[in-house]
Scaffold this active site. Sequence first.
Site, PDB file in Angstrom:
ATOM      1  N   ARG A   1       0.534  -1.981  -0.283  1.00 57.23           N
ATOM      2  CA  ARG A   1      -0.127   0.101  -0.054  1.00 57.23           C
ATOM      3  C   ARG A   1       0.969   1.138   0.000  1.00 57.23           C
ATOM      4  O   ARG A   1       0.279   2.034   0.371  1.00 57.23           O
ATOM      5  CB  ARG A   1      -0.764  -0.238   1.511  1.00 57.23           C
ATOM      6  CG  ARG A   1      -2.173  -0.895   1.123  1.00 57.23           C
ATOM      7  CD  ARG A   1      -3.200  -0.238   0.382  1.00 57.23           C
ATOM      8  NE  ARG A   1      -4.278  -1.723   0.760  1.00 57.23           N
ATOM      9  CZ  ARG A   1      -5.044  -1.634   1.257  1.00 57.23           C
ATOM     10  NH1 ARG A   1      -5.621  -0.791   1.675  1.00 57.23           N
ATOM     11  NH2 ARG A   1      -5.886  -2.869   0.892  1.00 57.23           N
TER      12      ARG A   1
ATOM     13  N   ARG B   1      -3.630   6.423   0.273  1.00 59.02           N
ATOM     14  CA  ARG B   1      -3.622   7.728   1.067  1.00 59.02           C
ATOM     15  C   ARG B   1      -2.742   8.575   1.499  1.00 59.02           C
ATOM     16  O   ARG B   1      -3.072  10.288   2.309  1.00 59.02           O
ATOM     17  CB  ARG B   1      -5.232   7.454   2.161  1.00 59.02           C
ATOM     18  CG  ARG B   1      -6.551   7.914   0.611  1.00 59.02           C
ATOM     19  CD  ARG B   1      -7.862   7.134   1.678  1.00 59.02           C
ATOM     20  NE  ARG B   1      -7.677   6.614   2.025  1.00 59.02           N
ATOM     21  CZ  ARG B   1      -8.763   5.490   3.935  1.00 59.02           C
ATOM     22  NH1 ARG B   1      -9.084   5.932   4.285  1.00 59.02           N
ATOM     23  NH2 ARG B   1      -8.364   4.271   3.600  1.00 59.02           N
TER      24      ARG B   1
ATOM     25  N   ARG C   1      -6.597  11.562  -6.992  1.00 55.58           N
ATOM     26  CA  ARG C   1      -8.451  10.543  -6.507  1.00 55.58           C
ATOM     27  C   ARG C   1      -9.526  11.738  -6.241  1.00 55.58           C
ATOM     28  O   ARG C   1     -10.631  11.334  -6.247  1.00 55.58           O
ATOM     29  CB  ARG C   1      -7.774   9.469  -5.389  1.00 55.58           C
ATOM     30  CG  ARG C   1      -7.796   8.793  -5.543  1.00 55.58           C
ATOM     31  CD  ARG C   1      -7.930   7.519  -6.894  1.00 55.58           C
ATOM     32  NE  ARG C   1      -9.608   7.712  -5.893  1.00 55.58           N
ATOM     33  CZ  ARG C   1     -10.018   6.956  -4.707  1.00 55.58           C
ATOM     34  NH1 ARG C   1      -9.037   6.347  -4.644  1.00 55.58           N
ATOM     35  NH2 ARG C   1     -10.755   7.050  -4.009  1.00 55.58           N
TER      36      ARG C   1
ATOM     37  N   ASP D   1      -6.722  -3.414  -7.113  1.00 50.67           N
ATOM     38  CA  ASP D   1      -7.160  -3.758  -6.534  1.00 50.67           C
ATOM     39  C   ASP D   1      -7.760  -5.013  -6.218  1.00 50.67           C
ATOM     40  O   ASP D   1      -8.353  -5.863  -7.513  1.00 50.67           O
ATOM     41  CB  ASP D   1      -8.394  -3.291  -5.481  1.00 50.67           C
ATOM     42  CG  ASP D   1      -8.986  -3.293  -3.528  1.00 50.67           C
ATOM     43  OD1 ASP D   1      -8.793  -2.541  -3.155  1.00 50.67           O
ATOM     44  OD2 ASP D   1     -10.425  -4.644  -3.639  1.00 50.67           O
TER      45      ASP D   1
ATOM     46  N   TYR E   1     -14.787 -11.812   0.747  1.00 49.17           N
ATOM     47  CA  TYR E   1     -15.657 -10.769   0.727  1.00 49.17           C
ATOM     48  C   TYR E   1     -16.464 -11.690  -0.013  1.00 49.17           C
ATOM     49  O   TYR E   1     -17.953 -10.354   0.217  1.00 49.17           O
ATOM     50  CB  TYR E   1     -15.246 -10.071  -0.606  1.00 49.17           C
ATOM     51  CG  TYR E   1     -13.416  -9.160   0.392  1.00 49.17           C
ATOM     52  CD1 TYR E   1     -13.817  -8.322   1.107  1.00 49.17           C
ATOM     53  CD2 TYR E   1     -12.137  -9.754   0.354  1.00 49.17           C
ATOM     54  CE1 TYR E   1     -13.174  -7.907   1.657  1.00 49.17           C
ATOM     55  CE2 TYR E   1     -11.487  -9.101   1.114  1.00 49.17           C
ATOM     56  CZ  TYR E   1     -11.320  -7.799   1.741  1.00 49.17           C
ATOM     57  OH  TYR E   1     -10.686  -7.211   2.583  1.00 49.17           O
TER      58      TYR E   1
HETATM   59  O1  1CP Z   1       0.183   1.023  -3.008  1.00 53.42           O
HETATM   60  C1  1CP Z   1      -0.267  -0.892  -3.895  1.00 53.42           C
HETATM   61  O2  1CP Z   1       0.058  -1.808  -1.873  1.00 53.42           O
HETATM   62  C2  1CP Z   1      -1.464  -1.088  -4.143  1.00 53.42           C
HETATM   63  C3  1CP Z   1      -2.697  -0.626  -3.758  1.00 53.42           C
HETATM   64  C4  1CP Z   1      -3.476  -1.697  -3.190  1.00 53.42           C
HETATM   65  C5  1CP Z   1      -3.586  -3.053  -2.721  1.00 53.42           C
HETATM   66  C6  1CP Z   1      -1.813  -4.075  -2.958  1.00 53.42           C
HETATM   67  C7  1CP Z   1      -4.691  -1.375  -3.114  1.00 53.42           C
HETATM   68  C8  1CP Z   1      -5.525   0.129  -3.172  1.00 53.42           C
HETATM   69  N1  1CP Z   1      -5.602  -2.517  -3.046  1.00 53.42           N
HETATM   70  C9  1CP Z   1      -4.724  -3.709  -2.796  1.00 53.42           C
HETATM   71  C10 1CP Z   1      -5.015  -5.217  -1.940  1.00 53.42           C
HETATM   72  C11 1CP Z   1      -6.531  -4.921  -1.307  1.00 53.42           C
HETATM   73  N2  1CP Z   1      -7.439  -4.640  -1.560  1.00 53.42           N
HETATM   74  C12 1CP Z   1      -6.088  -6.482   0.078  1.00 53.42           C
HETATM   75  C13 1CP Z   1      -4.671  -6.539  -0.122  1.00 53.42           C
HETATM   76  C14 1CP Z   1      -4.184  -6.391   0.645  1.00 53.42           C
HETATM   77  C15 1CP Z   1      -3.786  -6.174   2.444  1.00 53.42           C
HETATM   78  O3  1CP Z   1      -3.828  -7.154   2.386  1.00 53.42           O
HETATM   79  O4  1CP Z   1      -4.020  -4.881   2.389  1.00 53.42           O
HETATM   80  C16 1CP Z   1      -7.515  -6.102   0.387  1.00 53.42           C
HETATM   81  C17 1CP Z   1      -7.732  -6.613   1.110  1.00 53.42           C
HETATM   82  C18 1CP Z   1      -8.151  -5.534  -0.229  1.00 53.42           C
HETATM   83  C19 1CP Z   1      -9.191  -5.158   0.262  1.00 53.42           C
HETATM   84  C20 1CP Z   1      -9.570  -3.894   0.312  1.00 53.42           C
HETATM   85  N3  1CP Z   1      -9.310  -2.948  -0.358  1.00 53.42           N
HETATM   86  C21 1CP Z   1     -10.135  -3.014   1.616  1.00 53.42           C
HETATM   87  C22 1CP Z   1      -9.879  -3.679   2.753  1.00 53.42           C
HETATM   88  C23 1CP Z   1     -10.908  -3.904   3.294  1.00 53.42           C
HETATM   89  C24 1CP Z   1     -11.290  -4.905   4.506  1.00 53.42           C
HETATM   90  O5  1CP Z   1     -11.503  -6.202   4.337  1.00 53.42           O
HETATM   91  O6  1CP Z   1     -10.466  -4.321   5.936  1.00 53.42           O
HETATM   92  C25 1CP Z   1      -9.295  -1.314   1.295  1.00 53.42           C
HETATM   93  C26 1CP Z   1     -10.128  -0.774   1.902  1.00 53.42           C
HETATM   94  C27 1CP Z   1      -9.400  -1.187  -0.423  1.00 53.42           C
HETATM   95  C28 1CP Z   1      -9.985  -0.183  -1.064  1.00 53.42           C
HETATM   96  C29 1CP Z   1      -8.936   0.143  -0.938  1.00 53.42           C
HETATM   97  N4  1CP Z   1      -7.863  -0.326  -1.812  1.00 53.42           N
HETATM   98  C30 1CP Z   1      -6.531   0.098  -2.726  1.00 53.42           C
HETATM   99  C31 1CP Z   1      -6.841   1.194  -1.638  1.00 53.42           C
HETATM  100  C32 1CP Z   1      -5.806   2.879  -2.224  1.00 53.42           C
HETATM  101  C33 1CP Z   1      -8.192   1.775  -1.378  1.00 53.42           C
HETATM  102  C34 1CP Z   1      -8.559   2.990  -0.715  1.00 53.42           C
HETATM  103  C35 1CP Z   1     -10.319   3.672  -1.353  1.00 53.42           C
HETATM  104  C36 1CP Z   1      -9.277   4.369  -1.456  1.00 53.42           C
HETATM  105  O7  1CP Z   1      -8.573   5.130  -1.193  1.00 53.42           O
HETATM  106  O8  1CP Z   1     -10.650   5.327  -2.174  1.00 53.42           O
END
Ligand code: 1CP
Length: 359
Positions: free
Chosen positions: A46, A50, A59, A95, A170
């Site tokens: 990540r 943000r 964004r 994602d 999910y």
């Molecule tokens: O920079 C990076 O790492 C690339 C961005 C990235 C990655 C690798 C995003 C962007 N998502 C992911 C993978 C992802 N998404 C995972 C595996 C990694 C981890 O364990 O953190 C998971 C579980 C998700 C699911 C997800 N998507 C969540 C978690 C929700 C939960 O179950 O607690 C969330 C909050 C998102 C949204 C998301 N994905 C990425 C961002 C930047 C965001 C935030 C949303 C936004 O900015 O509007």
Amino acid sequence: MVGMTADGSAPTSAARNAARTATRESAFVKACHREPVPHTPVWFMRQAGRALPEYRALREGTEMLQACTTPDLVTEITLQPVRRYGVDAAIFFSDIVVPLKAIGVDLDIVPGVGPVVAQPFRTEQDLDRLPALTPEHVPYVTEAVQALTGELGATPLIGFAGAPFTLASYLVEGGPSKNHAATKALMYGQPALWSALLDRLATITLGFLRVQIDAGVSAVQLFDSWVGALPAADYRAYVQPHSARVLAAVADVPRIHFGVGTGELLHDMGQAGADVVGVDWRVPLSDAVQRIGPGKAVQGNLDPTLVFAPEEVVARKVRETLEQGRAAEGHVFNLGHGVLPETDPDALLRVVELVHAGL
Ligand code: 1CP
């Protein structure tokens, strides 16, 4: 765009091979291959997101899934942390639910919540909603990866996907879950349907990784973020064969496999076919190396909350992590999970500088 040429090779293969050659001597790829490195490579899960003001600015007014399907935005957001931190690898901005959306699952990424699925997975009929993913489903991924490898040059780009268990969570829960109760009820209560579901998800996941590899990524990370909810015996029975099928199908690049709270699963996750096992912050890297066994590199594992501590504490913990990583045949420095949104980017910059300086 993705049809075969007269000699049977994919038209993307020249660009893909050029990208692979340009990054082969990088510290990151070498560490994944357990080869000697000039310095320990570092990147952050990540790292795009943000915590970066330039990300928040870009964004503004664009929804997450919209951003993930717009190649110019994906390219710029992926490059932002590379410019700011000088990390040793970029990770493709997307994602884990993007491939599910692409094949037609009705879902959204809700700000402050995460992925939300309109009709959760319940019965055998729901399998029909999970067809295989082809490159035509995700043209924006091919386009963005190609643009990125051109921009990144010798800096590797990591592709990624969600592993079958975490995607199933999910789909079955309908959104983020703490206990994964409905998911486990399906797994233990209807093992045949569970196996069919994970088989579909494995096919989708490996299709999504294949698109990224064929477009030029230098490595992949398979995120099984929530599989730490299972005991090892059940992981081996219900999950590992499906993750193994995914990892075996992408053996042409280094494969990183990561989950949270997976201290009891580290060995089995390595045996699923990873080249690099990602470790969260709960297990010291030196212990993780013992659990994983020989023939693997490790990735990790500074606690993502630690960067909120005073500088000297961070420096000490970085040094400890580097020292423990020496027990491994290869070490890629990372956090034990993703960068928290409140993180000060300067604190991460200092971590990169410390890792590159070594002990
Ligand atoms: O920079 C990076 O790492 C690339 C961005 C990235 C990655 C690798 C995003 C962007 N998502 C992911 C993978 C992802 N998404 C995972 C595996 C990694 C981890 O364990 O953190 C998971 C579980 C998700 C699911 C997800 N998507 C969540 C978690 C929700 C939960 O179950 O607690 C969330 C909050 C998102 C949204 C998301 N994905 C990425 C961002 C930047 C965001 C935030 C949303 C936004 O900015 O509007």
